[in-house]
Each structure stands twice: as C-alpha cells, then as structure tokens.
Write an enzyme that holds these catalytic residues in place. Structure first.
Site, mmCIF file in Angstrom:
data_model
loop_
_atom_site.group_PDB
_atom_site.id
_atom_site.type_symbol
_atom_site.label_atom_id
_atom_site.label_comp_id
_atom_site.label_asym_id
_atom_site.label_seq_id
_atom_site.Cartn_x
_atom_site.Cartn_y
_atom_site.Cartn_z
ATOM 1 N N LYS A 141 -12.014 -5.117 -1.995
ATOM 2 C CA LYS A 141 -12.459 -3.779 -2.443
ATOM 3 C C LYS A 141 -11.915 -2.472 -2.546
ATOM 4 C CE LYS A 141 -13.388 -3.906 2.284
ATOM 5 N NZ LYS A 141 -11.781 -4.024 3.592
ATOM 6 N N LYS A 198 -5.398 -10.717 -5.652
ATOM 7 C CA LYS A 198 -6.789 -10.838 -4.272
ATOM 8 C C LYS A 198 -8.243 -9.575 -4.730
ATOM 9 C CE LYS A 198 -7.246 -8.634 -0.667
ATOM 10 N NZ LYS A 198 -6.831 -7.860 1.066
ATOM 11 N N LYS A 250 0.984 -1.543 -0.326
ATOM 12 C CA LYS A 250 0.033 0.105 -0.068
ATOM 13 C C LYS A 250 0.994 0.995 -0.027
ATOM 14 C CE LYS A 250 -4.649 -1.999 1.090
ATOM 15 N NZ LYS A 250 -5.047 -1.748 2.636
HETATM 16 P P1 TYM Z 1 -10.796 -6.746 5.406
HETATM 17 O O1 TYM Z 1 -11.537 -5.543 5.559
HETATM 18 O O2 TYM Z 1 -9.113 -5.941 4.592
HETATM 19 O O3 TYM Z 1 -11.231 -7.644 4.869
HETATM 20 C C1 TYM Z 1 -12.470 -8.391 5.962
HETATM 21 C C2 TYM Z 1 -12.133 -9.480 5.712
HETATM 22 O O4 TYM Z 1 -12.134 -10.480 4.918
HETATM 23 C C3 TYM Z 1 -11.590 -11.051 4.434
HETATM 24 N N1 TYM Z 1 -10.960 -10.841 2.953
HETATM 25 C C4 TYM Z 1 -10.934 -11.999 2.684
HETATM 26 N N2 TYM Z 1 -11.028 -13.425 1.704
HETATM 27 C C5 TYM Z 1 -10.783 -14.463 1.148
HETATM 28 N N3 TYM Z 1 -10.471 -13.697 -0.271
HETATM 29 C C6 TYM Z 1 -10.344 -12.149 -0.603
HETATM 30 N N4 TYM Z 1 -9.962 -11.583 -1.330
HETATM 31 C C7 TYM Z 1 -10.500 -11.272 0.499
HETATM 32 N N5 TYM Z 1 -10.153 -10.357 0.774
HETATM 33 C C8 TYM Z 1 -10.677 -9.849 2.270
HETATM 34 C C9 TYM Z 1 -10.168 -10.046 4.964
HETATM 35 O O5 TYM Z 1 -8.843 -10.794 5.033
HETATM 36 C C10 TYM Z 1 -10.798 -9.976 6.738
HETATM 37 O O6 TYM Z 1 -11.081 -11.396 7.180
HETATM 38 N N6 TYM Z 1 -6.930 -5.131 8.645
HETATM 39 C C11 TYM Z 1 -8.249 -6.409 8.365
HETATM 40 C C12 TYM Z 1 -9.510 -5.680 9.906
HETATM 41 C C13 TYM Z 1 -9.029 -5.867 10.663
HETATM 42 C C14 TYM Z 1 -9.060 -7.108 11.534
HETATM 43 C C15 TYM Z 1 -9.048 -6.369 12.928
HETATM 44 C C16 TYM Z 1 -9.173 -8.708 11.016
HETATM 45 C C17 TYM Z 1 -8.797 -4.829 11.586
HETATM 46 N N7 TYM Z 1 -8.783 -5.347 12.902
HETATM 47 C C18 TYM Z 1 -8.598 -7.865 14.100
HETATM 48 C C19 TYM Z 1 -9.481 -9.255 12.488
HETATM 49 C C20 TYM Z 1 -9.163 -8.708 13.836
HETATM 50 C C21 TYM Z 1 -8.630 -5.821 7.439
HETATM 51 O O7 TYM Z 1 -8.603 -5.297 6.820
HETATM 52 O O8 TYM Z 1 -10.015 -6.596 6.752
#
Ligand code: TYM
Length: 331
Positions: A200, A197, A112
C-alpha cells in the site's frame, strides 16, 4: 480460548494483498475461533515521512474497512493502537531487551531506509526501533498466534526471540507467540511487477488493487497485469511469477487450489478475465458495507472507544508485570 493479535498500519489505502493475506482470514476464521484483537497500528505510520491529516483519515478508513470486511465488535476487539498507552510503555522495555544488530538485520528496515535515502529523506530513528513496538503490540496481550502475510514473518520471529530472552532474564512474563499465514495468497505480488510485493505504500498504483477501487478499475488493472513470456498457464513462482500470482489470487478468491486451476486454463486472457471477475465479486460486499459504515462515523467512534477500553484492561496487567520484573519500582 486462544489469544490472537494482528494489525494493519495506516500508511496508505488498503490493498487486495492486505485483504487476502490477512484481513479476510481475521473475519472469516480467526474471530470465530479465538479471543482476537485487531488494531489499526497508527503509531507505526509515524516511522516514515507522514502528513498528520492523511494519517488521521487513513486510520478511520482502515478501521471502517476492517468492519466492512466482516470483523464483528461483539466477537473481537477492534481498536486504535495509540488509544492504548501500554503499547508505547512496553515498547521501551523491549528496546532495552533487543540489540542494535538484530534491529538492523530486519529486511523491512533495510529496504525502507534505503528507499528514504534514495529519495533524499532522512531515516527516522523509529523506523529502526519499529520491531520493538510491533513486539510490544503482540506481547502486551500474551498473544499465542499472529495471523499475518508472509512479509511479517521476520518481525514475529524477532518478537519470539525477545519474549524468550526477557523471560529467561527476568522471569516468566510473556507468552511466546507463533506466526500463521493463509494457505494461499500469503504474499500477493504487484500486478505490474510480480517480483515485488503488492504494497500500500508503493508510489505507483497501476499494479495495486485497492479495496475501494471501482469494479471497472479493478478489471482494468487485472487485465493489464504483466504476464510472463510463453503461453502455457503454469504454477511456478520462479519461472512464471506473473501468472502464478494471478493463479494465487484466483485460488484465494474462489477457495480452490492454484495448481489445479493452472490446468484449467489454455490462455492468459481467459485466466485474467476470471481473476478480474473473482476479485470484483470478493470486493463488492466490502465496498458496499464500507459505504454504509462511512455514513455513520459515530458508530465507528463508539466501536473504537469500547475496543480501546477492553484492550487496555487486557494489556495493563502484563505490562505492569513486565515493569516489575525488569527492576522498576511499582508506582
Ligand atoms: P501492513 O499494514 O503492512 O499489512 C497488514 C497485513 O497485511 C499483510 N499484507 C500482505 N499479505 C499478502 N500479500 C501482500 N502483498 C500483503 N501486503 C500486506 C501483512 O503481512 C499484514 O499481515 N508491521 C505490520 C503491522 C503490525 C502488526 C503488529 C501485525 C504492527 N504491529 C502486530 C501483527 C502483529 C505491517 O506493517 O502490516
């Protein structure tokens, strides 16, 4: 009961990757077998260039979609991260536990920050310290399991390292959490670029299925998915990444095994059609429920208010204990 925490960041419209990799399992499995907390982690959305009105809108939309995907506020705690001060309070202590080197090694930071520089934007300091806040999200609740997609593994491993280090230096304060992934679709790839990947925050949407896309749009995106050279439908991530991604999506939607499914198809065309049908069917109830919930914003406000009250009560004692352990005078 086991304590589970996970979250989703309101930086864009939620995708099929978010749903299959994380949200669906939270609703179908995790909230039933554990004391689970799920959060719209809005502070994390401020680590990149953002528009305040959009973050507000996406935060509500993400919370609504979490309910629409089946989270039940009587079974789990659903809340917005910034409503609970303990996350930011604990994050600072974890910044004082982590090193600059370990933050810079995070793949997401590398990717990023490079993207931001390429597009002429500055890199916010919070993008570097993001994993300390994520660790705080998890450790504040003495979380045992963190159900996420594969891309979050490195952040959860760092969280474990920080918990162990803090406990060794200052006395046992945190539970050391472990990461869990769904058996299939832990990494859903972009339909137009199966090497990346499905994310979003990606700029171009043609290879991304959004949870709120109409059925027609979903079909079009799936039917136009990039497949691989050759004709044989084979499950092989290295050689056939496009087809393998479609098989994983179909397997996740139908509860079948992706390798077995590969044997059932003679052509890419029929596979795509079945994937499109399966995705449309999986998303239909989510979209319908979203529309109902979106018509009643007061209900969402109430769920989030109660969720934040409950979360605060859970996090407070652990974060207070961490403040004392690290050497700060009790207030
Ligand atoms: P985020 O918002 O990018 O994604 C939310 C969840 O969706 C999963 N995910 C995917 N799984 C499979 N294939 C994909 N293409 C895909 N894109 C996203 C992510 O792995 C995630 O589980 N840093 C985290 C948010 C966060 C968090 C936390 C998660 C902040 N604090 C504490 C767990 C515990 C994030 O950016 O997720």
């Amino acid at each position: 009961m086991k304590r589970i925490f996970s979250g989703v960041k309101p930086t864009g419209h939620l995708t099929l990757g978010n749903y299959l990799g994380a949200m669906r399992r939270w609703a179908e499995v995790d909230q039933h077998r554990s004391d689970a907390l799920f959060s719209v982690v809005d502070l994390h959305a401020l680590t990149v260039e953002h528009d305040p009105a959009r973050v507000r809108r996406l935060s509500r939309q993400a919370a609504t979609l979490l309910l629409a995907s089946g989270l039940d506020p009587d079974r789990c705690t659903l809340f917005v991260q910034s409503h609970v001060d303990e996350h930011a309070r604990l994050s600072y202590l974890l910044e004082c536990t982590a090193t600059d080197g370990e933050m810079r090694r995070m793949i997401q930071y590398k990717e990023k920050s490079a993207q931001a520089r390429e597009s002429g934007q500055s890199v916010r300091l919070s993008l570097l310290t993001y994993p300390a806040l994520m660790a705080a999200d998890i450790l504040a609740y003495r979380t045992e399991e963190v159900p996420v997609g594969e891309d979050q593994t490195q952040h959860v491993e760092l969280t474990r390292d920080l918990a162990v280090r803090f406990n060794q230096r200052y006395g046992h304060t945190f539970t050391v959490p472990r990461v869990t992934h769904p058996p299939v679709a832990a990494r859903v790839m972009d339909l137009q670029d199966p090497a990346s990947k499905m994310g979003k925050s990606n700029a171009v949407g043609a290879g991304i299925v959004y949870l709120l896309d109409d059925a027609d749009v979903v079909r079009k995106k799936v039917m136009r998915a990039v497949t691989d050279s050759g004709h044989e439908v084979a499950y092989d991530r290295e050689e056939r990444p496009g087809v393998t991604n479609l098989l994983e999506i179909l397997a996740a939607c139908t509860g079948r095994d992706p390798k077995e499914l590969a044997g059932a198809y003679a052509s890419y065309g029929t596979l795509k059609k079945d994937v499109a049908d399966a995705v449309v069917e999986v998303l239909r109830p989510v979209r319908e429920r979203h529309a109902e919930l979106a018509a009643d914003p007061a209900y969402l406000d109430e769920v989030l208010r109660k969720g934040a009250d409950r979360a605060r009560g859970m996090a407070r004692p652990t974060v207070d204990a961490a403040y004392r352990a690290i050497g700060l005078l009790p207030a």
